[in-house]
Design a protein around this motif. Structure first.
Motif, PDB file in Angstrom:
ATOM      1  N   THR A 340       0.887  -1.195  -0.045  1.00 40.95           N
ATOM      2  CA  THR A 340      -0.064  -0.101   0.047  1.00 40.95           C
ATOM      3  C   THR A 340       0.762   1.298  -0.085  1.00 40.95           C
ATOM      4  OG1 THR A 340      -0.229  -0.042   2.312  1.00 40.95           O
ATOM      5  CG2 THR A 340      -1.763  -1.103   1.131  1.00 40.95           C
ATOM      6  N   ASN A 342       2.804   4.208  -2.107  1.00 36.81           N
ATOM      7  CA  ASN A 342       2.674   4.554  -3.572  1.00 36.81           C
ATOM      8  C   ASN A 342       3.812   4.479  -4.292  1.00 36.81           C
ATOM      9  OD1 ASN A 342       0.002   5.277  -3.070  1.00 36.81           O
ATOM     10  ND2 ASN A 342       0.212   7.301  -2.950  1.00 36.81           N
ATOM     11  N   ASP A 343       4.994   4.813  -3.803  1.00 32.56           N
ATOM     12  CA  ASP A 343       6.394   5.006  -4.715  1.00 32.56           C
ATOM     13  C   ASP A 343       6.447   3.973  -5.704  1.00 32.56           C
ATOM     14  OD1 ASP A 343       6.840   7.116  -3.107  1.00 32.56           O
ATOM     15  OD2 ASP A 343       8.502   6.320  -1.801  1.00 32.56           O
ATOM     16  N   TYR A 345       4.027   1.868  -7.019  1.00 29.89           N
ATOM     17  CA  TYR A 345       3.100   2.116  -8.138  1.00 29.89           C
ATOM     18  C   TYR A 345       3.197   3.332  -9.136  1.00 29.89           C
ATOM     19  CZ  TYR A 345       0.081  -0.987  -5.521  1.00 29.89           C
ATOM     20  OH  TYR A 345      -0.662  -2.190  -4.592  1.00 29.89           O
ATOM     21  N   LEU A 346       3.943   4.416  -8.424  1.00 30.89           N
ATOM     22  CA  LEU A 346       3.921   5.472  -9.328  1.00 30.89           C
ATOM     23  C   LEU A 346       5.280   5.327 -10.282  1.00 30.89           C
ATOM     24  CD1 LEU A 346       3.829   8.416  -6.500  1.00 30.89           C
ATOM     25  CD2 LEU A 346       2.073   7.573  -8.269  1.00 30.89           C
ATOM     26  N   GLU A 383      -3.601   9.443   0.441  1.00 33.36           N
ATOM     27  CA  GLU A 383      -2.277   8.620  -0.171  1.00 33.36           C
ATOM     28  C   GLU A 383      -3.090   7.930  -1.305  1.00 33.36           C
ATOM     29  OE1 GLU A 383       1.074   8.712   0.340  1.00 33.36           O
ATOM     30  OE2 GLU A 383       0.820  10.295   1.517  1.00 33.36           O
ATOM     31  N   TYR A 384      -4.063   7.298  -0.892  1.00 39.62           N
ATOM     32  CA  TYR A 384      -4.936   6.675  -2.097  1.00 39.62           C
ATOM     33  C   TYR A 384      -5.313   7.616  -2.972  1.00 39.62           C
ATOM     34  CZ  TYR A 384      -8.238   4.019  -4.522  1.00 39.62           C
ATOM     35  OH  TYR A 384      -9.283   3.496  -5.454  1.00 39.62           O
ATOM     36  N   ASP A 386      -3.814  10.306  -4.030  1.00 36.78           N
ATOM     37  CA  ASP A 386      -3.013  10.666  -4.815  1.00 36.78           C
ATOM     38  C   ASP A 386      -2.727   9.636  -5.996  1.00 36.78           C
ATOM     39  OD1 ASP A 386      -2.614  12.776  -3.084  1.00 36.78           O
ATOM     40  OD2 ASP A 386      -0.657  12.089  -2.228  1.00 36.78           O
ATOM     41  N   LEU A 387      -2.558   8.280  -5.488  1.00 37.21           N
ATOM     42  CA  LEU A 387      -2.605   7.429  -6.436  1.00 37.21           C
ATOM     43  C   LEU A 387      -3.659   7.166  -7.383  1.00 37.21           C
ATOM     44  CD1 LEU A 387      -0.697   4.809  -7.495  1.00 37.21           C
ATOM     45  CD2 LEU A 387      -1.881   3.564  -5.619  1.00 37.21           C
TER      46      LEU A 387
END
Length: 565
Positions: A340, A342-343, A345-346, A383-384, A386-387
């Motif tokens: 979970t 983000n880095d 995923y991004l 955070e979610y 942002d993703l």
């Protein structure tokens, strides 16, 4: 009519009559030399069909067309014999039954079996459509599909198939089986193309899965669950999309339809509800199997430190990797370590964007991770959010599904991104720098997803002004960002150009002034010309927009004629 027992060309002994139609008779024959059975189609040269066209020309064209094809779901032509007043076409004898006979004897067929048949038919039609030149079959119906004893199918009867000619504005005659044929097959509504076969296949699936013949009363294609509530909502949506009257509203290719069939359960009502719930519930499930209840705080801290190091190392390796498969592997490894965060995923999203194409295969990889790991979303989980915003942009600008040579799939991309922008708004907060843009993206996507049905229901009045205001706002936001990519800018300019060209009259009716339209158009023209392109893709996009300037100008002029701005 050839006599039973006679021999054609000293090698094909006629055994029995196995079929006939208005244009020909078909016999079962034995090759006396090879001891092999063939089908023999007999065509009288004097015969004429209802359009007063010489049948022999159609038959020879059909034979020559099939003779050059090679696909396991198509019959082979092995010989064409001219015997004076008669032409004999020697082809594969296909053992089995036509699907029309199966429906007549047993009624509606099981959904899973029909879908498997549909996939095979998609594959053979896609093969025909990708020939050079493309071949449009135009007569898909259960009677023209043979089911072999091994469960596979063969497509027969190419009597009205035609080669697609790019510059033809319309076909010359109205051909096809009423009830199954697409509207454009009846003249005056444009040339038949691959989307015509998509329509015919959709009607064929309707007949197979409901048992209701579209050529008989009530002569209407109802939603399939009206006949059988146990059928899949996903399959219902697929058939309804196939059978839209406007070809632009159908699947644009059989390859696109095949993908939908392979994922029909994902379009089902229950499945969609379940998936939405999964994506709404975001909680990090720590350690599905903790070694023991007695593990200490120190051990947990050390384990977290190791995980952090492994996570960061995989991201670093991905950034340094020179091979795409290695980059992908390291990003996916990092996601598995910290599902979970983000880095990774991004980084994965940037990797998918690097070739300017977000493929269906890449989508499957991303969706699998998202569905597995984001099972519970906190009420204000920024955070979610942002993703979700970044995923929305990935779909909006790069998604490849439905893209063809003649369709840039912009509407499909917008529709696919809408739910992600919705999540960015729902779970984000107004202080995020993308929040306003997420709202605009979401609303533009919703407009394009819903406007056609609103137009059909005559309930679209008043929807165009907010759409126009959103386009203006998005243009302003992008223009204010000097670091925005050339692809993003050009996609936006194309969106604005499309909107003006297609809806100028609607904008006028909703109160948008001519000077407003022209001001935005001038901005689009100037900005498009000034974009510095670095790839063939963006150079092509730029030129396509520029080439439409004159048409857009005419749309504005026509919309506001005899009225001041």
């Amino acid at each position: 009519m050839v006599a039973i027992g006679s021999v054609i060309d000293e090698k094909y002994e006629i055994l029995k009559l196995i079929g006939q139609g208005g244009m020909s008779k078909v016999y079962l024959a034995m090759d006396k030399r090879l001891n092999k059975q063939w089908a023999v189609k007999e065509i009288q040269k004097r015969a004429r069909n209802k359009h007063n066209e010489v049948v022999i020309q159609s038959a020879i064209a059909e034979a020559n067309m099939i003779k050059n094809l090679d696909h396991p779901s198509l019959p082979r032509i092995v010989d064409i014999i001219d015997s004076g007043n008669v032409i004999y076409v020697i082809m594969d004898y296909i053992e089995g039954e036509p699907l029309s006979q199966i429906i007549e004897e047993y009624g509606a067929q099981p959904q899973e079996i029909v879908i498997e048949w549909a996939k095979q038919l998609c594959e053979v039609l896609d093969y025909l459509h990708t020939c050079n030149p493309p071949i449009i079959y135009r007569d898909m119906k259960p009677a023209n599909v043979m089911l072999k004893p091994d469960g596979n199918i063969k497509l027969i009867d190419f009597g009205i198939a035609r080669e697609y000619k790019e510059k033809n504005l319309a076909d010359t005659v109205s051909l096809g089986t009423k009830g199954y044929a697409a509207p454009e097959q009846f003249g005056g509504q444009g040339q038949t193309d691959p989307r015509t076969d998509v329509y015919c296949l959709g009607v064929t699936l309707y007949h197979l899965v409901t048992g209701h013949n579209p050529s008989e009363p009530p002569y209407e294609l109802y939603p399939i669950r009206q006949w059988n509530p146990n059928l899949s909502g996903g399959l219902e949506r697929i058939i309804q999309k196939c059978t839209q009257l406007n070809p632009d509203d159908r699947y644009q290719s059989c390859a696109e339809l095949l993908y939908a069939l392979n994922h029909y359960e994902e379009a089902d009502d229950e499945y969609r509800i379940k998936q939405k719930k999964k994506l709404r519930r975001f909680s990090f499930v720590v350690g599905a199997a903790i070694f023991s209840l007695g593990i200490g705080i120190f051990g947990q801290v050390m384990n977290n430190q190791i995980n952090n190091n492994d996570y960061n190392n995989n991201i670093e390796w991905a950034e340094k990797a020179t091979k795409n498969e290695e980059k992908l592997k390291y990003y996916l490894n990092a996601i598995d370590i910290k599902p979970t965060a983000n880095d990774a995923y991004l980084g994965l999203i940037e990797f998918f964007k690097s070739d300017t194409v977000f493929t269906v295969e890449e989508e499957e990889q991303l969706k699998k991770k998202m569905t597995t790991n984001f099972t519970n979303v906190a009420e204000d989980d920024t955070e979610y959010a942002d993703l979700a915003f970044e995923i929305g942009k990935l779909y909006w600008y790069y998604y490849d599904y439905g893209r063809t040579e003649n369709n840039d799939n912009q509407i499909t991309r917008m529709k696919s991104s809408t739910q992600w922008f919705e999540d960015a708004v729902t779970y984000g907060t107004a202080d995020r720098d993308y929040y306003e843009m997420a709202i605009i993206y979401r609303d533009i996507g919703k407009f394009n997803a819903e406007i056609n049905s609103q137009i059909e229901e005559a309930s679209d009045k008043g929807l165009y002004l907010p759409y126009w205001e959103n386009i203006q706002s998005l243009l302003t936001l992008v223009e204010e960002n000097p670091d925005e990519s050339e692809l993003v800018k050009l996609e936006l300019y194309k969106l604005a150009a499309n909107a003006i060209e297609n809806y100028a009259r609607k904008f006028k009716a909703d109160g948008v002034k001519e000077k407003e339209i022209r001001a935005v158009f001038e901005t689009v023209k100037k900005s498009t010309v000034n974009v510095v392109t670095t790839t063939d893709k963006t150079e092509t996009m730029k030129n396509e927009i520029i080439n439409r300037f004159e048409t857009i100008e005419k749309s504005i002029t026509n919309a506001y004629r005899n009225q001041g701005g």
